[in-house]
Design a protein around this motif. Structure first.
Motif, PDB file in Angstrom:
ATOM      1  N   GLY A  99      13.255 116.108   9.190  1.00 58.59           N
ATOM      2  CA  GLY A  99      13.448 116.246   7.756  1.00 58.59           C
ATOM      3  C   GLY A  99      12.139 116.674   7.126  1.00 58.59           C
ATOM      4  O   GLY A  99      11.083 116.098   7.415  1.00 58.59           O
ATOM      5  N   VAL A 100      12.206 117.691   6.293  1.00 53.19           N
ATOM      6  CA  VAL A 100      11.010 118.236   5.648  1.00 53.19           C
ATOM      7  C   VAL A 100      11.219 118.203   4.140  1.00 53.19           C
ATOM      8  O   VAL A 100      12.235 118.698   3.645  1.00 53.19           O
ATOM      9  N   VAL A 101      10.280 117.610   3.444  1.00 51.59           N
ATOM     10  CA  VAL A 101      10.309 117.593   1.983  1.00 51.59           C
ATOM     11  C   VAL A 101       9.136 118.416   1.477  1.00 51.59           C
ATOM     12  O   VAL A 101       7.979 118.128   1.787  1.00 51.59           O
ATOM     13  N   VAL A 102       9.457 119.466   0.741  1.00 51.61           N
ATOM     14  CA  VAL A 102       8.442 120.365   0.176  1.00 51.61           C
ATOM     15  C   VAL A 102       8.277 120.009  -1.295  1.00 51.61           C
ATOM     16  O   VAL A 102       9.138 120.305  -2.119  1.00 51.61           O
ATOM     17  N   GLY A 103       7.180 119.352  -1.614  1.00 52.58           N
ATOM     18  CA  GLY A 103       6.894 118.990  -2.998  1.00 52.58           C
ATOM     19  C   GLY A 103       5.967 120.000  -3.640  1.00 52.58           C
ATOM     20  O   GLY A 103       4.971 120.413  -3.032  1.00 52.58           O
ATOM     21  N   ILE A 104       6.292 120.414  -4.855  1.00 51.22           N
ATOM     22  CA  ILE A 104       5.481 121.395  -5.585  1.00 51.22           C
ATOM     23  C   ILE A 104       5.237 120.893  -7.003  1.00 51.22           C
ATOM     24  O   ILE A 104       6.170 120.499  -7.696  1.00 51.22           O
ATOM     25  N   GLY A 105       3.988 120.921  -7.407  1.00 50.87           N
ATOM     26  CA  GLY A 105       3.632 120.687  -8.801  1.00 50.87           C
ATOM     27  C   GLY A 105       3.032 121.959  -9.359  1.00 50.87           C
ATOM     28  O   GLY A 105       1.990 122.417  -8.876  1.00 50.87           O
ATOM     29  N   LEU A 106       3.701 122.548 -10.331  1.00 46.70           N
ATOM     30  CA  LEU A 106       3.247 123.809 -10.935  1.00 46.70           C
ATOM     31  C   LEU A 106       2.975 123.572 -12.413  1.00 46.70           C
ATOM     32  O   LEU A 106       3.878 123.219 -13.178  1.00 46.70           O
ATOM     33  N   ASN A 107       1.728 123.748 -12.813  1.00 43.61           N
ATOM     34  CA  ASN A 107       1.372 123.596 -14.221  1.00 43.61           C
ATOM     35  C   ASN A 107       1.904 124.792 -15.003  1.00 43.61           C
ATOM     36  O   ASN A 107       1.523 125.933 -14.732  1.00 43.61           O
ATOM     37  N   VAL A 108       2.754 124.514 -15.990  1.00 41.80           N
ATOM     38  CA  VAL A 108       3.421 125.591 -16.707  1.00 41.80           C
ATOM     39  C   VAL A 108       2.976 125.673 -18.163  1.00 41.80           C
ATOM     40  O   VAL A 108       2.485 126.703 -18.618  1.00 41.80           O
ATOM     41  N   LEU A 109       3.150 124.589 -18.916  1.00 41.39           N
ATOM     42  CA  LEU A 109       2.945 124.651 -20.367  1.00 41.39           C
ATOM     43  C   LEU A 109       1.729 123.872 -20.869  1.00 41.39           C
ATOM     44  O   LEU A 109       1.422 123.928 -22.058  1.00 41.39           O
ATOM     45  N   THR A 110       1.046 123.149 -19.999  1.00 44.90           N
ATOM     46  CA  THR A 110      -0.074 122.321 -20.441  1.00 44.90           C
ATOM     47  C   THR A 110      -1.214 123.174 -20.989  1.00 44.90           C
ATOM     48  O   THR A 110      -1.616 124.161 -20.380  1.00 44.90           O
ATOM     49  N   ARG A 111      -1.699 122.795 -22.152  1.00 42.11           N
ATOM     50  CA  ARG A 111      -2.860 123.469 -22.760  1.00 42.11           C
ATOM     51  C   ARG A 111      -4.123 122.640 -22.621  1.00 42.11           C
ATOM     52  O   ARG A 111      -5.219 123.185 -22.469  1.00 42.11           O
ATOM     53  N   ASP A 112      -3.977 121.319 -22.712  1.00 38.53           N
ATOM     54  CA  ASP A 112      -5.141 120.429 -22.682  1.00 38.53           C
ATOM     55  C   ASP A 112      -5.055 119.525 -21.463  1.00 38.53           C
ATOM     56  O   ASP A 112      -4.086 118.772 -21.308  1.00 38.53           O
ATOM     57  N   PHE A 113      -6.065 119.583 -20.608  1.00 36.04           N
ATOM     58  CA  PHE A 113      -6.109 118.780 -19.397  1.00 36.04           C
ATOM     59  C   PHE A 113      -7.107 117.638 -19.569  1.00 36.04           C
ATOM     60  O   PHE A 113      -8.045 117.737 -20.365  1.00 36.04           O
ATOM     61  N   PRO A 114      -6.936 116.535 -18.821  1.00 33.40           N
ATOM     62  CA  PRO A 114      -7.917 115.451 -18.868  1.00 33.40           C
ATOM     63  C   PRO A 114      -9.316 115.958 -18.527  1.00 33.40           C
ATOM     64  O   PRO A 114      -9.455 116.935 -17.769  1.00 33.40           O
ATOM     65  N   PRO A 115     -10.338 115.328 -19.056  1.00 35.28           N
ATOM     66  CA  PRO A 115     -11.712 115.816 -18.851  1.00 35.28           C
ATOM     67  C   PRO A 115     -12.104 115.938 -17.386  1.00 35.28           C
ATOM     68  O   PRO A 115     -12.911 116.805 -17.031  1.00 35.28           O
ATOM     69  N   GLU A 116     -11.552 115.064 -16.538  1.00 38.69           N
ATOM     70  CA  GLU A 116     -11.936 115.106 -15.124  1.00 38.69           C
ATOM     71  C   GLU A 116     -11.335 116.295 -14.383  1.00 38.69           C
ATOM     72  O   GLU A 116     -11.789 116.661 -13.298  1.00 38.69           O
ATOM     73  N   LEU A 117     -10.307 116.927 -14.973  1.00 39.46           N
ATOM     74  CA  LEU A 117      -9.677 118.090 -14.323  1.00 39.46           C
ATOM     75  C   LEU A 117     -10.302 119.377 -14.869  1.00 39.46           C
ATOM     76  O   LEU A 117      -9.659 120.183 -15.527  1.00 39.46           O
ATOM     77  N   ASP A 152      -9.749 131.321 -10.325  1.00 46.27           N
ATOM     78  CA  ASP A 152     -10.590 130.208  -9.864  1.00 46.27           C
ATOM     79  C   ASP A 152     -10.258 128.871 -10.510  1.00 46.27           C
ATOM     80  O   ASP A 152     -11.087 127.953 -10.510  1.00 46.27           O
ATOM     81  N   ARG A 153      -9.057 128.744 -11.053  1.00 44.12           N
ATOM     82  CA  ARG A 153      -8.615 127.455 -11.588  1.00 44.12           C
ATOM     83  C   ARG A 153      -7.269 127.082 -10.962  1.00 44.12           C
ATOM     84  O   ARG A 153      -6.384 127.925 -10.837  1.00 44.12           O
ATOM     85  N   LYS A 154      -7.136 125.820 -10.602  1.00 47.56           N
ATOM     86  CA  LYS A 154      -5.941 125.368  -9.900  1.00 47.56           C
ATOM     87  C   LYS A 154      -4.745 125.275 -10.843  1.00 47.56           C
ATOM     88  O   LYS A 154      -4.810 124.646 -11.894  1.00 47.56           O
ATOM     89  N   CYS A 155      -3.643 125.914 -10.448  1.00 52.90           N
ATOM     90  CA  CYS A 155      -2.425 125.839 -11.250  1.00 52.90           C
ATOM     91  C   CYS A 155      -1.268 125.194 -10.498  1.00 52.90           C
ATOM     92  O   CYS A 155      -0.254 124.864 -11.112  1.00 52.90           O
ATOM     93  N   ALA A 156      -1.398 125.015  -9.178  1.00 50.01           N
ATOM     94  CA  ALA A 156      -0.289 124.437  -8.419  1.00 50.01           C
ATOM     95  C   ALA A 156      -0.803 123.751  -7.168  1.00 50.01           C
ATOM     96  O   ALA A 156      -1.816 124.162  -6.577  1.00 50.01           O
ATOM     97  N   TRP A 172      -1.230 113.139  -8.671  1.00 54.53           N
ATOM     98  CA  TRP A 172      -0.917 114.388  -9.360  1.00 54.53           C
ATOM     99  C   TRP A 172      -0.543 114.040 -10.795  1.00 54.53           C
ATOM    100  O   TRP A 172       0.468 113.394 -11.045  1.00 54.53           O
ATOM    101  N   LYS A 173      -1.371 114.442 -11.743  1.00 59.77           N
ATOM    102  CA  LYS A 173      -1.153 114.109 -13.147  1.00 59.77           C
ATOM    103  C   LYS A 173      -0.440 115.253 -13.846  1.00 59.77           C
ATOM    104  O   LYS A 173      -0.821 116.413 -13.690  1.00 59.77           O
ATOM    105  N   SER A 174       0.582 114.909 -14.637  1.00 60.36           N
ATOM    106  CA  SER A 174       1.334 115.928 -15.355  1.00 60.36           C
ATOM    107  C   SER A 174       1.947 115.317 -16.600  1.00 60.36           C
ATOM    108  O   SER A 174       2.628 114.286 -16.521  1.00 60.36           O
ATOM    109  N   ALA A 175       1.687 115.930 -17.748  1.00 61.36           N
ATOM    110  CA  ALA A 175       2.269 115.434 -18.989  1.00 61.36           C
ATOM    111  C   ALA A 175       3.782 115.619 -18.960  1.00 61.36           C
ATOM    112  O   ALA A 175       4.277 116.643 -18.492  1.00 61.36           O
TER     113      ALA A 175
END
Length: 286
Positions: A170-188, A151-155, A91-94
């Motif tokens: 024990g349950v760990v709920v991990g969430i990655g939510l794209n909030v402020l990114t404007r420029d994504f790597p070319p592969e995404l 049609d674009r993934k944000c989380a 999971w890539k995130s600036a």
């Protein structure tokens, strides 16, 4: 713009405990979060551990399962060096641009009652996203653990479990939510963020977003644990981005036909037969 950066405590971690927390983080202001949490009546989010840098917030939450840390504790990171998604994907995130968090839950067994939790959390995340992006946006859940805007993934959601003493899990709920990114790597090529999707920046404070996420997850989990997925099937049908679409699941190809009460994806093949798939890598066909 984010607030001025200040130095972190040892190991880059800050622990937030109650409404008296000082505003010490440029990334996340605990007193602002407390006000939002209390306004919404959220129980979870006490404490929040704010990390400047960590491998993965899920790692920290999994470690805490061996301690007396109670349900509702949260880990939030400004930067993850080894963030991960489903099936071992990275999971890539600036740094500082997005909301990367983990929530710890302690749940009585059996483990079967947890099947479908990622979809319920997905509905919760979808609701928060829909609250901030333009009303014209189409916000949907993609089986089994993603949220899409137009049609674009944000989380993405990653749930990890561990058997504990007795019948507790024990349950760990991990969430990655794209909030402020404007420029994504070319592969995404199919990624977006709340800001890129048109959400006004003044509605994208991490403190408010976290409080709203916890509110929506807490609300749905209280129904899911005793009753399973059945109460959520109509919402899943309404917000399923694969339903009626031509898709490929590993080596199978067909049309998405919904999600069943066990959380499995329904795939209709070209002969009209519907098969139930409990796992697999899903792609939309061109």
């Amino acid at each position: 713009a984010r607030r001025r950066h200040q130095s972190a405590s040892p190991r880059g971690e800050r622990r937030c405990a109650d409404a008296r927390w000082p505003s010490v983080s440029s990334f996340f202001e605990p007193d602002v979060f407390t006000a939002a949490r209390e306004r919404l009546g959220v129980i979870w989010g006490r404490p929040v551990h704010v990390l400047e840098t960590t491998t993965s917030t899920n790692d920290r939450a999994l470690e805490a399962l061996a301690t007396d840390t109670k349900t509702g504790a949260v880990w939030l990171a400004q930067e993850q060096t080894s963030g991960r998604g489903r099936r071992g994907n990275e999971w890539k995130s600036a740094p500082g641009e997005n909301l990367t968090m983990s929530l710890l839950l302690r749940v009585p067994g059996p483990s079967a009652r947890l099947v479908g939790l990622s979809l319920v959390v997905g509905l919760a995340v979808r609701e928060v996203v829909a609250q901030v992006v333009p009303e014209s946006s189409v916000v949907q859940v993609k089986w089994p653990n993603d949220v899409f805007v137009d049609d674009r993934k944000c989380a993405g959601i990653l749930i990890e479990t561990r058997a504990l003493e007795g019948d507790e899990f024990g349950v760990v709920v991990g969430i990655g939510l794209n909030v402020l990114t404007r420029d994504f790597p070319p592969e995404l090529t199919h990624a977006t963020s709340l800001l890129a999707a048109g959400a006004p920046v003044e509605r994208l404070g991490f403190e408010e977003l976290l409080a709203r996420l916890l509110f929506e997850i807490e609300l749905r989990t209280k129904t899911f644990l005793p009753r399973g997925l059945e109460p959520f099937l109509s919402d899943l049908q309404r917000h399923d981005c694969l339903r009626g679409k031509r898709i490929r699941v590993d080596e199978r190809e067909g049309t998405g036909a919904g999600i069943d009460v066990s959380g499995a994806l329904l795939l209709q093949d070209d002969d009209g037969q519907v098969v139930s798939l409990a796992s697999g890598h899903v792609e939309r066909c061109a």
